[in-house]
Design a protein around this motif. Structure first.
Motif, PDB file in Angstrom:
ATOM      1  N   ILE A  12       8.306 -57.243 -47.251  1.00  0.00           N
ATOM      2  CA  ILE A  12       7.470 -56.831 -47.949  1.00  0.00           C
ATOM      3  C   ILE A  12       6.648 -56.874 -47.497  1.00  0.00           C
ATOM      4  O   ILE A  12       5.982 -58.097 -47.242  1.00  0.00           O
ATOM      5  CB  ILE A  12       7.140 -57.398 -49.498  1.00  0.00           C
ATOM      6  CG1 ILE A  12       8.200 -57.004 -50.505  1.00  0.00           C
ATOM      7  CG2 ILE A  12       5.890 -56.904 -49.394  1.00  0.00           C
ATOM      8  CD1 ILE A  12       7.751 -58.452 -51.426  1.00  0.00           C
ATOM      9  N   ALA A  13       5.981 -56.167 -46.464  1.00  0.00           N
ATOM     10  CA  ALA A  13       4.273 -55.770 -45.504  1.00  0.00           C
ATOM     11  C   ALA A  13       3.457 -54.829 -46.472  1.00  0.00           C
ATOM     12  O   ALA A  13       3.941 -54.433 -46.667  1.00  0.00           O
ATOM     13  CB  ALA A  13       4.677 -55.697 -44.167  1.00  0.00           C
ATOM     14  N   PHE A  14       1.762 -54.909 -45.891  1.00  0.00           N
ATOM     15  CA  PHE A  14       1.275 -54.042 -45.649  1.00  0.00           C
ATOM     16  C   PHE A  14       0.215 -54.056 -44.491  1.00  0.00           C
ATOM     17  O   PHE A  14       0.414 -55.102 -44.139  1.00  0.00           O
ATOM     18  CB  PHE A  14       0.703 -54.809 -47.560  1.00  0.00           C
ATOM     19  CG  PHE A  14      -0.433 -56.219 -47.317  1.00  0.00           C
ATOM     20  CD1 PHE A  14      -1.229 -56.973 -46.719  1.00  0.00           C
ATOM     21  CD2 PHE A  14       0.420 -57.318 -47.280  1.00  0.00           C
ATOM     22  CE1 PHE A  14      -1.746 -57.484 -46.319  1.00  0.00           C
ATOM     23  CE2 PHE A  14      -0.079 -58.648 -47.694  1.00  0.00           C
ATOM     24  CZ  PHE A  14      -1.240 -58.950 -47.666  1.00  0.00           C
ATOM     25  N   GLU A  15       0.034 -53.230 -44.894  1.00  0.00           N
ATOM     26  CA  GLU A  15      -1.526 -53.367 -43.682  1.00  0.00           C
ATOM     27  C   GLU A  15      -2.773 -52.866 -44.310  1.00  0.00           C
ATOM     28  O   GLU A  15      -2.471 -51.925 -45.730  1.00  0.00           O
ATOM     29  CB  GLU A  15      -1.341 -52.076 -43.034  1.00  0.00           C
ATOM     30  CG  GLU A  15      -0.643 -52.123 -41.455  1.00  0.00           C
ATOM     31  CD  GLU A  15      -0.647 -50.899 -40.735  1.00  0.00           C
ATOM     32  OE1 GLU A  15      -1.023 -50.047 -41.121  1.00  0.00           O
ATOM     33  OE2 GLU A  15      -0.079 -51.167 -40.018  1.00  0.00           O
ATOM     34  N   LEU A  16      -3.945 -53.558 -45.180  1.00  0.00           N
ATOM     35  CA  LEU A  16      -5.463 -53.789 -45.307  1.00  0.00           C
ATOM     36  C   LEU A  16      -6.126 -52.970 -44.635  1.00  0.00           C
ATOM     37  O   LEU A  16      -6.417 -53.943 -44.275  1.00  0.00           O
ATOM     38  CB  LEU A  16      -4.970 -54.723 -46.309  1.00  0.00           C
ATOM     39  CG  LEU A  16      -6.499 -55.465 -47.170  1.00  0.00           C
ATOM     40  CD1 LEU A  16      -6.270 -54.569 -47.837  1.00  0.00           C
ATOM     41  CD2 LEU A  16      -7.126 -56.499 -47.175  1.00  0.00           C
ATOM     42  N   ASP A  17      -6.307 -51.734 -44.921  1.00  0.00           N
ATOM     43  CA  ASP A  17      -7.279 -51.745 -44.466  1.00  0.00           C
ATOM     44  C   ASP A  17      -8.469 -51.624 -45.038  1.00  0.00           C
ATOM     45  O   ASP A  17      -9.404 -51.008 -45.833  1.00  0.00           O
ATOM     46  CB  ASP A  17      -8.080 -50.216 -44.221  1.00  0.00           C
ATOM     47  CG  ASP A  17      -8.705 -49.630 -43.106  1.00  0.00           C
ATOM     48  OD1 ASP A  17      -9.592 -50.040 -42.615  1.00  0.00           O
ATOM     49  OD2 ASP A  17      -8.791 -47.649 -42.985  1.00  0.00           O
ATOM     50  N   TRP A  18      -9.997 -53.171 -44.444  1.00  0.00           N
ATOM     51  CA  TRP A  18     -10.667 -53.505 -45.140  1.00  0.00           C
ATOM     52  C   TRP A  18     -11.997 -52.970 -44.797  1.00  0.00           C
ATOM     53  O   TRP A  18     -12.385 -52.780 -43.196  1.00  0.00           O
ATOM     54  CB  TRP A  18     -10.697 -55.771 -45.267  1.00  0.00           C
ATOM     55  CG  TRP A  18     -12.296 -56.277 -45.670  1.00  0.00           C
ATOM     56  CD1 TRP A  18     -12.837 -55.842 -45.967  1.00  0.00           C
ATOM     57  CD2 TRP A  18     -11.774 -56.439 -46.658  1.00  0.00           C
ATOM     58  NE1 TRP A  18     -13.354 -56.828 -46.288  1.00  0.00           N
ATOM     59  CE2 TRP A  18     -13.033 -56.663 -47.799  1.00  0.00           C
ATOM     60  CE3 TRP A  18     -10.403 -56.514 -48.028  1.00  0.00           C
ATOM     61  CZ2 TRP A  18     -12.914 -57.642 -48.831  1.00  0.00           C
ATOM     62  CZ3 TRP A  18     -10.588 -57.437 -49.012  1.00  0.00           C
ATOM     63  CH2 TRP A  18     -11.325 -57.922 -49.368  1.00  0.00           C
ATOM     64  N   PRO A  19     -13.469 -52.486 -46.045  1.00  0.00           N
ATOM     65  CA  PRO A  19     -14.509 -52.238 -44.964  1.00  0.00           C
ATOM     66  C   PRO A  19     -15.222 -53.181 -44.549  1.00  0.00           C
ATOM     67  O   PRO A  19     -14.997 -53.529 -44.951  1.00  0.00           O
ATOM     68  CB  PRO A  19     -15.029 -51.508 -46.596  1.00  0.00           C
ATOM     69  CG  PRO A  19     -13.820 -52.093 -47.878  1.00  0.00           C
ATOM     70  CD  PRO A  19     -13.053 -52.967 -47.215  1.00  0.00           C
ATOM     71  N   GLY A  20     -15.739 -52.226 -43.264  1.00  0.00           N
ATOM     72  CA  GLY A  20     -17.185 -52.723 -42.449  1.00  0.00           C
ATOM     73  C   GLY A  20     -15.591 -54.294 -41.554  1.00  0.00           C
ATOM     74  O   GLY A  20     -14.855 -54.164 -41.758  1.00  0.00           O
ATOM     75  N   GLU A  21     -16.383 -54.525 -41.376  1.00  0.00           N
ATOM     76  CA  GLU A  21     -16.256 -56.118 -40.262  1.00  0.00           C
ATOM     77  C   GLU A  21     -17.035 -57.110 -40.477  1.00  0.00           C
ATOM     78  O   GLU A  21     -17.306 -58.100 -40.114  1.00  0.00           O
ATOM     79  CB  GLU A  21     -16.509 -55.568 -38.781  1.00  0.00           C
ATOM     80  CG  GLU A  21     -15.803 -54.506 -38.581  1.00  0.00           C
ATOM     81  CD  GLU A  21     -14.489 -54.485 -37.954  1.00  0.00           C
ATOM     82  OE1 GLU A  21     -13.694 -56.211 -38.160  1.00  0.00           O
ATOM     83  OE2 GLU A  21     -13.615 -54.081 -38.076  1.00  0.00           O
ATOM     84  N   GLY A  22     -17.121 -57.693 -42.094  1.00  0.00           N
ATOM     85  CA  GLY A  22     -17.986 -58.551 -42.564  1.00  0.00           C
ATOM     86  C   GLY A  22     -16.887 -60.012 -42.055  1.00  0.00           C
ATOM     87  O   GLY A  22     -15.985 -60.013 -41.609  1.00  0.00           O
TER      88      GLY A  22
END
Length: 147
Positions: A12-22
């Motif tokens: 089970i793998a994932f890619e999380l596209d997190w908003p911004g570069e916080g």
């Protein structure tokens, strides 16, 4: 910011596209017995996008408890729980376990302990729809699996 993660064996793998570069990613250490026993420390952002890849669906299990409104996706090969999903009014929402992030600087996490004891089902679903990841795709590599 793109964050990748997986269970230990990468089934089970994932890619999380997190908003911004916080500078930080907020994480919630839930105090329910399941999360405590499985090391569940969860994060979500309502504007994030999540793509989950399941390589072998026969080696996964979905576990729900309490209100039965969230599915914890468990890898039956390695035992890790990288994601939980909740289907609300025809839409799928998710949280990811920060303990399953790959190559992520842990000092960027800001963790707080939370308890959802006493929260009613309607309030729980409203909270999830507002705060969990609202764009979720699941790619089953094993076409024989039916979600």
């Amino acid at each position: 910011m793109l964050i990748q993660g997986s269970c230990h064996c990468e089934n089970i793998a994932f890619e999380l596209d997190w908003p911004g570069e916080g500078a930080s990613v907020p994480a919630r250490a839930c105090t329910c017995s399941f999360c405590v026993k499985h090391g569940g420390v969860w994060t979500a952002h309502s504007d994030a996008r999540l793509r989950i890849r399941i390589a072998d669906a026969d080696r996964t299990s979905s576990y729900a408890f309490g209100t039965g409104t969230a599915a914890f996706h468990v890898c039956t090969r390695c035992g890790a729980v990288p994601v939980a999903t909740s289907d609300i009014d025809g839409a799928r929402y998710a949280v990811v376990n920060v303990n399953t992030f790959d190559d992520f600087e842990r000092s960027r996490l800001t963790t707080e302990t939370v308890s959802f004891d006493g929260e009613g089902e309607a309030d729980r679903l409203t909270r999830r729809a507002a705060r969990w990841i609202g764009h979720v795709e699941i790619d089953y590599q094993d076409a024989a699996f039916v979600a």
